[in-house]
Design an enzyme around this catalytic site. Sequence first.
Site, PDB file in Angstrom:
ATOM      1  N   LYS A 229       0.977  -1.145  -0.120  1.00 38.28           N
ATOM      2  CA  LYS A 229       0.015   0.069  -0.130  1.00 38.28           C
ATOM      3  C   LYS A 229       0.999   1.280   0.015  1.00 38.28           C
ATOM      4  O   LYS A 229       1.776   1.088   0.469  1.00 38.28           O
ATOM      5  CB  LYS A 229      -0.747  -0.041   1.224  1.00 38.28           C
ATOM      6  CG  LYS A 229      -1.993   0.919   1.044  1.00 38.28           C
ATOM      7  CD  LYS A 229      -3.202   0.835   2.149  1.00 38.28           C
ATOM      8  CE  LYS A 229      -4.276   1.779   2.104  1.00 38.28           C
ATOM      9  NZ  LYS A 229      -5.387   1.434   3.037  1.00 38.28           N
ATOM     10  N   ASP A 260      -3.156  -4.049  -5.649  1.00 39.66           N
ATOM     11  CA  ASP A 260      -4.583  -3.442  -5.149  1.00 39.66           C
ATOM     12  C   ASP A 260      -4.420  -1.976  -5.994  1.00 39.66           C
ATOM     13  O   ASP A 260      -3.624  -1.381  -5.571  1.00 39.66           O
ATOM     14  CB  ASP A 260      -4.896  -3.219  -3.900  1.00 39.66           C
ATOM     15  CG  ASP A 260      -6.107  -2.531  -3.562  1.00 39.66           C
ATOM     16  OD1 ASP A 260      -6.434  -1.575  -4.222  1.00 39.66           O
ATOM     17  OD2 ASP A 260      -7.204  -2.900  -2.663  1.00 39.66           O
ATOM     18  N   HIS A 263      -3.732   1.178  -4.543  1.00 37.99           N
ATOM     19  CA  HIS A 263      -2.757   1.586  -3.521  1.00 37.99           C
ATOM     20  C   HIS A 263      -1.709   2.029  -4.177  1.00 37.99           C
ATOM     21  O   HIS A 263      -0.307   1.643  -3.564  1.00 37.99           O
ATOM     22  CB  HIS A 263      -2.534   0.217  -2.802  1.00 37.99           C
ATOM     23  CG  HIS A 263      -3.327  -0.220  -1.613  1.00 37.99           C
ATOM     24  ND1 HIS A 263      -3.121  -1.541  -1.341  1.00 37.99           N
ATOM     25  CD2 HIS A 263      -4.433   0.127  -1.709  1.00 37.99           C
ATOM     26  CE1 HIS A 263      -4.190  -1.755  -0.397  1.00 37.99           C
ATOM     27  NE2 HIS A 263      -5.120  -0.594  -0.473  1.00 37.99           N
ATOM     28  N   HIS A 287      -6.140  -7.070  -6.355  1.00 37.35           N
ATOM     29  CA  HIS A 287      -7.494  -6.371  -5.706  1.00 37.35           C
ATOM     30  C   HIS A 287      -7.919  -5.598  -6.543  1.00 37.35           C
ATOM     31  O   HIS A 287      -7.380  -4.552  -6.898  1.00 37.35           O
ATOM     32  CB  HIS A 287      -7.214  -5.827  -4.538  1.00 37.35           C
ATOM     33  CG  HIS A 287      -7.138  -6.823  -3.170  1.00 37.35           C
ATOM     34  ND1 HIS A 287      -7.047  -6.292  -1.903  1.00 37.35           N
ATOM     35  CD2 HIS A 287      -7.443  -8.146  -3.119  1.00 37.35           C
ATOM     36  CE1 HIS A 287      -7.143  -7.607  -1.106  1.00 37.35           C
ATOM     37  NE2 HIS A 287      -7.531  -8.598  -1.962  1.00 37.35           N
ATOM     38  N   ASP A 295      -9.539   7.773  -0.980  1.00 34.26           N
ATOM     39  CA  ASP A 295     -10.158   6.519  -0.740  1.00 34.26           C
ATOM     40  C   ASP A 295      -9.679   5.759  -2.041  1.00 34.26           C
ATOM     41  O   ASP A 295      -9.622   6.001  -3.060  1.00 34.26           O
ATOM     42  CB  ASP A 295     -11.441   6.588  -0.757  1.00 34.26           C
ATOM     43  CG  ASP A 295     -12.034   5.326  -0.521  1.00 34.26           C
ATOM     44  OD1 ASP A 295     -11.707   4.436   0.280  1.00 34.26           O
ATOM     45  OD2 ASP A 295     -13.038   5.217  -1.219  1.00 34.26           O
ATOM     46  N   ASP A 297     -11.242   2.515  -2.026  1.00 28.05           N
ATOM     47  CA  ASP A 297     -11.970   1.625  -2.032  1.00 28.05           C
ATOM     48  C   ASP A 297     -13.440   1.742  -2.681  1.00 28.05           C
ATOM     49  O   ASP A 297     -14.382   1.380  -2.030  1.00 28.05           O
ATOM     50  CB  ASP A 297     -12.060   0.899  -0.842  1.00 28.05           C
ATOM     51  CG  ASP A 297     -10.676   0.582   0.013  1.00 28.05           C
ATOM     52  OD1 ASP A 297     -10.318  -0.542  -0.679  1.00 28.05           O
ATOM     53  OD2 ASP A 297     -10.271   1.171   0.842  1.00 28.05           O
TER      54      ASP A 297
HETATM   55  C1  RNT Z   1      -6.577  -2.077   2.563  1.00 25.47           C
HETATM   56  C2  RNT Z   1      -6.407  -3.589   1.627  1.00 25.47           C
HETATM   57  C3  RNT Z   1      -7.244  -4.576   2.167  1.00 25.47           C
HETATM   58  C4  RNT Z   1      -8.663  -4.304   2.858  1.00 25.47           C
HETATM   59  C5  RNT Z   1      -9.202  -5.581   3.023  1.00 25.47           C
HETATM   60  C6  RNT Z   1     -10.398  -5.538   4.047  1.00 25.47           C
HETATM   61  O1  RNT Z   1      -6.290  -0.781   2.212  1.00 25.47           O
HETATM   62  O2  RNT Z   1      -6.888  -3.055   0.262  1.00 25.47           O
HETATM   63  O3  RNT Z   1      -7.032  -5.593   1.222  1.00 25.47           O
HETATM   64  O4  RNT Z   1      -9.375  -3.606   1.746  1.00 25.47           O
HETATM   65  O5  RNT Z   1      -8.136  -6.627   3.626  1.00 25.47           O
HETATM   66 ZN    ZN Z   2      -6.957  -4.676  -0.861  1.00 25.68          ZN
END
Ligand code: RNT
Ligand code: ZN
Length: 419
Positions: A229, A260, A263, A287, A295, A297
């Site tokens: 991250k 992800d 990130h 991810h 944010d 997510d």
């Molecule tokens: C957090 C990460 C992680 C979470 C989950 C809930 O920044 O993305 O993957 O979102 O584990």
């Molecule tokens: Zn994640």
Amino acid sequence: MDKEQNPAYLAAAEEYRRFGSDAEAAIARLMRIPVSLHCWQGDDVRGFEGKGSLDGGIQATGNYPGAATNVKELMSDIETAASLIPGKLRLNLHACYAVPDFGRRSDRDSLKPEDFRVWVDFAKRLGMGIDFNPTFFSHPMVKNGLTLSSPDDEVREFWIRHGICCLRIAEYFARETGSRCLVNFWIPDGLKDVPADRYSPRARFADSMDRILDSGYDRDLVSVSLESKVFGIGVESYTVGSAEFCNSYALTRGLVPLMDNGHYHPTESVADKIPSMLLFCDRVALHVTRGVRWDSDHVVRFDDEIRDIAMEIARAGDPDAFFLALDYFDASINRIAAWVSGARSFRKALLYAFLFPHEKAAELQENAEFTDLFVLTEEFKTAPFAAVWEEYCRRSGVEPGIEWLDSVKQYEKKVTSKR
Ligand code: RNT
Ligand code: ZN
């Protein structure tokens, strides 16, 4: 409807043939690809341990009514969402969703396979494999924002034990479901302000991970990934599990790197990172999410970033090269609609990418025919995608158009609005 009887699809397939693409092959390829559905969209990452607030630099915002508050509700919501998403799904669980037998409560460092028995039964009934995540946040043993990188031995040992139990639980999932389980490690550890020592916490994190992995795991059943991250809320200046740390650690320990796409700095492209990583490891985990400002997510949309990622998945060829999981949580709109819409958008991106004539385009690049490549890419964007998507949905047994939202609204009326 049979494909022979769907003239819109047949006409679209013909158009795609003119681009050099095979719509039937694209649909068949998409049918084989599983996507892991994150249980945590249903309850704003709260879990079942009774702690109200979320920490660890991640945040779910919004107060749309009807969040799941227990395992029965969450399962019912997942089942509803899954019925509206085309394609093969896996179930992605977090350790904080343990359901210990009545009367017994395991803390995170002593979780047992039995604490997840109801999830195994649920996944089997839905024909899903299970993926897993140790939960290194929203717990009193997160001290000063640190877990596996903590200088406090008691804290570090607690979280090492947590990691070890999660490997055992993952083996149990794989044995029970007959499907490989991906266990993803992500820790929130970091600092709000400029660190005086960036090295020691990372050295401790590496040591803690080594100790977890030293407990052993059956590599035929379980794959372990490590997620990096860039920053989180409250840990803006320093993240222990940075991209360089996590990639280097994963590659030197035979783990799967997990990217992800929320990130990274906004101009970085995970699509561009995928082929770089695949030169040095067999498998990459993703991810799939949407970053907006601070944010990481937001609910996935069918947008350029996701299409670009899907294009690299398509180009990689090997369907086993990826572990694909969704990771977003939005509490401001109907949570089930968020789940379904994000998952469908990712599927759309994959279909779009599988329809693209990659070989032809790569040849144009090799031959420096950049004008043709440019025009091909632009004209492809307005090819009759919707007709192929609708055909894929029908063959997968779900509503192709916006009608699925009616099912969510009926469920809201009957179920979630009464919570
Ligand atoms: C957090 C990460 C992680 C979470 C989950 C809930 O920044 O993305 O993957 O979102 O584990
Ligand atoms: Zn994640």
